[in-house]
Scaffold this motif. Structure first.
Motif, PDB file in Angstrom:
ATOM      1  N   ARG A  53      -6.587 -47.925  99.459  1.00 37.91           N
ATOM      2  CA  ARG A  53      -6.578 -48.922  98.357  1.00 37.91           C
ATOM      3  C   ARG A  53      -7.418 -50.177  98.109  1.00 37.91           C
ATOM      4  O   ARG A  53      -7.974 -50.532  97.350  1.00 37.91           O
ATOM      5  CB  ARG A  53      -4.858 -49.594  98.235  1.00 37.91           C
ATOM      6  CG  ARG A  53      -4.314 -49.720  97.128  1.00 37.91           C
ATOM      7  CD  ARG A  53      -2.936 -50.132  97.346  1.00 37.91           C
ATOM      8  NE  ARG A  53      -2.492 -51.524  98.035  1.00 37.91           N
ATOM      9  CZ  ARG A  53      -2.417 -52.428  97.415  1.00 37.91           C
ATOM     10  NH1 ARG A  53      -2.093 -52.602  96.015  1.00 37.91           N
ATOM     11  NH2 ARG A  53      -2.277 -53.775  97.969  1.00 37.91           N
TER      12      ARG A  53
ATOM     13  N   ARG B 241       2.388 -39.399  99.406  1.00 37.02           N
ATOM     14  CA  ARG B 241       2.030 -40.056  97.772  1.00 37.02           C
ATOM     15  C   ARG B 241       1.150 -41.070  98.399  1.00 37.02           C
ATOM     16  O   ARG B 241       1.735 -42.166  98.855  1.00 37.02           O
ATOM     17  CB  ARG B 241       3.549 -40.455  97.637  1.00 37.02           C
ATOM     18  CG  ARG B 241       4.326 -39.142  97.162  1.00 37.02           C
ATOM     19  CD  ARG B 241       5.668 -39.517  96.067  1.00 37.02           C
ATOM     20  NE  ARG B 241       6.082 -38.289  95.595  1.00 37.02           N
ATOM     21  CZ  ARG B 241       6.946 -37.635  96.310  1.00 37.02           C
ATOM     22  NH1 ARG B 241       7.493 -37.813  97.454  1.00 37.02           N
ATOM     23  NH2 ARG B 241       7.422 -36.551  95.774  1.00 37.02           N
TER      24      ARG B 241
ATOM     25  N   PRO C 159      -0.892 -44.538  96.697  1.00 36.19           N
ATOM     26  CA  PRO C 159      -0.712 -45.435  95.550  1.00 36.19           C
ATOM     27  C   PRO C 159      -1.423 -44.768  94.211  1.00 36.19           C
ATOM     28  O   PRO C 159      -2.133 -44.244  94.307  1.00 36.19           O
ATOM     29  CB  PRO C 159      -1.487 -46.871  95.932  1.00 36.19           C
ATOM     30  CG  PRO C 159      -1.560 -46.711  97.316  1.00 36.19           C
ATOM     31  CD  PRO C 159      -1.676 -45.125  97.782  1.00 36.19           C
ATOM     32  N   GLU C 160      -0.380 -44.858  93.204  1.00 35.23           N
ATOM     33  CA  GLU C 160      -0.632 -44.362  91.813  1.00 35.23           C
ATOM     34  C   GLU C 160      -2.105 -44.508  91.364  1.00 35.23           C
ATOM     35  O   GLU C 160      -2.904 -43.870  90.894  1.00 35.23           O
ATOM     36  CB  GLU C 160       0.332 -44.832  90.805  1.00 35.23           C
ATOM     37  CG  GLU C 160       0.400 -43.879  89.646  1.00 35.23           C
ATOM     38  CD  GLU C 160       1.404 -44.301  88.878  1.00 35.23           C
ATOM     39  OE1 GLU C 160       1.212 -44.094  87.338  1.00 35.23           O
ATOM     40  OE2 GLU C 160       2.440 -44.710  89.254  1.00 35.23           O
ATOM     41  N   GLU C 161      -2.624 -45.668  91.506  1.00 37.13           N
ATOM     42  CA  GLU C 161      -4.062 -46.367  91.117  1.00 37.13           C
ATOM     43  C   GLU C 161      -5.054 -45.533  91.783  1.00 37.13           C
ATOM     44  O   GLU C 161      -6.366 -45.828  91.292  1.00 37.13           O
ATOM     45  CB  GLU C 161      -4.103 -47.704  91.050  1.00 37.13           C
ATOM     46  CG  GLU C 161      -3.985 -48.335  92.569  1.00 37.13           C
ATOM     47  CD  GLU C 161      -2.711 -48.867  92.967  1.00 37.13           C
ATOM     48  OE1 GLU C 161      -2.536 -49.823  93.614  1.00 37.13           O
ATOM     49  OE2 GLU C 161      -1.606 -48.113  92.585  1.00 37.13           O
TER      50      GLU C 161
ATOM     51  N   GLU D 115      -4.861 -42.392  92.993  1.00 36.20           N
ATOM     52  CA  GLU D 115      -4.833 -40.810  93.099  1.00 36.20           C
ATOM     53  C   GLU D 115      -6.102 -40.090  92.260  1.00 36.20           C
ATOM     54  O   GLU D 115      -6.256 -39.082  92.967  1.00 36.20           O
ATOM     55  CB  GLU D 115      -3.345 -40.189  92.216  1.00 36.20           C
ATOM     56  CG  GLU D 115      -2.122 -40.688  93.241  1.00 36.20           C
ATOM     57  CD  GLU D 115      -1.139 -39.768  93.143  1.00 36.20           C
ATOM     58  OE1 GLU D 115      -1.279 -39.357  92.028  1.00 36.20           O
ATOM     59  OE2 GLU D 115      -0.340 -39.591  94.025  1.00 36.20           O
ATOM     60  N   ASP D 116      -6.720 -40.575  91.550  1.00 35.41           N
ATOM     61  CA  ASP D 116      -7.589 -39.912  90.774  1.00 35.41           C
ATOM     62  C   ASP D 116      -9.057 -39.941  91.654  1.00 35.41           C
ATOM     63  O   ASP D 116      -9.983 -39.170  91.464  1.00 35.41           O
ATOM     64  CB  ASP D 116      -7.941 -40.583  89.358  1.00 35.41           C
ATOM     65  CG  ASP D 116      -7.076 -40.536  88.327  1.00 35.41           C
ATOM     66  OD1 ASP D 116      -6.146 -39.704  88.416  1.00 35.41           O
ATOM     67  OD2 ASP D 116      -7.115 -41.206  87.197  1.00 35.41           O
TER      68      ASP D 116
ATOM     69  N   HIS E  99      -0.805 -33.270  96.095  1.00 39.86           N
ATOM     70  CA  HIS E  99      -0.984 -32.644  95.040  1.00 39.86           C
ATOM     71  C   HIS E  99      -0.191 -31.412  94.790  1.00 39.86           C
ATOM     72  O   HIS E  99       1.008 -31.073  95.220  1.00 39.86           O
ATOM     73  CB  HIS E  99      -2.179 -32.954  94.322  1.00 39.86           C
ATOM     74  CG  HIS E  99      -2.525 -34.233  93.888  1.00 39.86           C
ATOM     75  ND1 HIS E  99      -1.716 -35.132  93.436  1.00 39.86           N
ATOM     76  CD2 HIS E  99      -3.611 -34.752  93.736  1.00 39.86           C
ATOM     77  CE1 HIS E  99      -2.192 -36.092  93.077  1.00 39.86           C
ATOM     78  NE2 HIS E  99      -3.415 -35.966  93.429  1.00 39.86           N
TER      79      HIS E  99
END
Length: 421
Positions: free
Chosen positions: A132, A349, A351-353, A355-356, A381
């Motif tokens: 992150r 999982r 952090p959402e920010e 994932e890309d 994924h």
């Protein structure tokens, strides 16, 4: 937090710190492959920011008279370009070394941690924070910098074994006698062979559902069956096949600890009772898992873990003496009792920010002389990564396992750090 803060090791950490050797390094690996090459300067800065958030990791192992302990340090580890076999060649007892290291290689960031410091769950939290911070510096992804309260710090550094220990609960019963061992010779020092199979999770889910079990039980059954098949081929005398399966206790007891908080259950099939079909293996494991995976039953394992450390003989033994006898105690009562180990870290999982920017996340088990081959699993994924770590040159278990998966109708992509499989 000032210097000279120190942490006593947790129950698992005490054992692992005493059995460390050049082969049994106690290091396991967590890694993430990003969408672009890793920039070492950003990674170094990300590590420094992560250590501000998780001061428990800004420590070095010190030897006390009776036990090892971790001492806070104002030094910072340097990130390194990876060049050796994984999980090898780090002596965390050497003056000035840390109980983990951060590597980069092409697009990959790898974190290798000693089990004396933390387990897979604690390690994943640390790695995801490093990533992150790294992506914030390199790709300018927006993140909120956390400030950590003393209360939060206490909950992250607690010894959860002690917190949930109840002296009135009896320890679990004894084992089945001598287990089957794969007849493998150690490869030369510094060599650790990894074979990873990549499988589509949807496919796997459907297959497990057809047998009315979870993915975890299904994979343990394939692993168990592979070991039973190998025993049929190579052993004269039948013995029980026993698998060491670590259980993340945070799923059963509330804890935010970043330290070790797992116990091992040991599902087994006694091959002396005759041949088992795959369906019978699944049935046995289903019963065993549902019997053992309850808070009441697991609290017995907490009891066993704490009571071993509380034993007066062990407590009063100077730590250099513990270092001499712990490996043989561990190989007799610990890994010596198992045929192999299978650890599933579950769905990872990030952090959402971030994932890309992350293509895959995988893990490798710590090398072990008692169980020369072990496997560790992560899912990220839509893919599952099953990695075998092996201290020998023989791939009999890996081949048996992945062939069986293919015969069950699953596509498996195989990767290895060896020239041949």
């Amino acid at each position: 937090m000032g210097d000279n803060t120190w942490y006593p090791l947790d129950n698992a950490g005490k054992l692992y710190s005493s059995i460390i050797s050049s082969r049994a390094t106690t290091l396991f690996r967590l890694s993430a492959t990003l969408t672009s090459p890793v920039h070492p300067d950003y990674l170094q800065r990300a590590l420094e920011l992560t250590l501000e958030r998780f001061p428990l990791f800004k420590v070095q192992l010190k030897q006390g008279f009776f036990w090892y302990y971790f001492e806070q340090t104002d030094r910072t580890p340097e990130v390194e370009k990876e060049k050796y076999h994984p999980c090898i060649s780090l002596s965390i007892k050497k003056r000035g070394s840390f109980p983990y290291r951060v590597y980069y290689y092409n697009n990959r960031i790898a974190l290798e941690l000693s089990h004396s410091l933390t387990d897979g769950t604690g390690g994943l939290r640390f790695l995801s924070e490093v990533i992150r911070q790294y992506l914030h510096l390199k790709e300018s992804i927006p993140i909120k910098q956390e400030t950590i309260s003393d209360e939060q710090l206490l909950s992250e550094t607690e010894n959860a074994f002690r917190k949930y220990y109840n002296k009135d609960i009896p320890a679990p019963g004894t084992r089945l006698g001598k287990s089957f061992k794969l007849p493998l010779s150690l490869d030369k020092k510094g060599h650790y062979h990894i074979v990873t199979g990549i499988i589509d999770i949807k496919e796997l889910k459907e297959k497990a559902k057809a047998y009315h079990v979870s993915i975890n039980i299904f994979l343990t059954a394939v692993y168990m069956e592979s070991l039973l098949k190998l025993q049929d081929k190579i052993a004269i005398k039948k013995r029980p096949v026993v698998i060491n399966v670590p259980v993340n206790m945070r799923s059963f007891f509330e804890s935010e600890t970043m330290r070790n908080f797992f116990v091992s259950i040991t599902p087994s099939i006694d091959a002396r009772l005759g041949e088992y079909t795959f369906e019978e293996i699944i049935q046995e494991l289903k019963i065993e898992f549902s019997r053992l995976l309850t808070p009441k039953k697991l609290s017995q394992y907490i009891h066993r873990s704490v009571i071993a450390e509380k034993s007066l003989t062990l407590r009063l033994m100077p730590s250099p003496v513990k270092d001499m006898i712990a490996p043989s105690i561990y190989s007799f009562f610990g890994e010596g009792q198992y045929t192999s180990g299978l650890s599933n870290l579950g769905i990872v999982r990030m952090p959402e920010e971030t994932e890309d920017y992350i293509e895959r996340v995988e893990c490798y088990p710590p090398p072990s002389i008692g169980n020369k081959v072990k496997a560790m699993i992560t899912s990220y994924h839509d893919q599952m990564y099953i990695s075998f770590g092996n201290l020998s040159k023989d791939r009999m278990l890996e081949r048996e396992f992945f062939r069986r998966m293919r015969r069950l109708g699953m596509e498996v992509t195989i990767e290895t750090n060896d020239e041949e499989m």
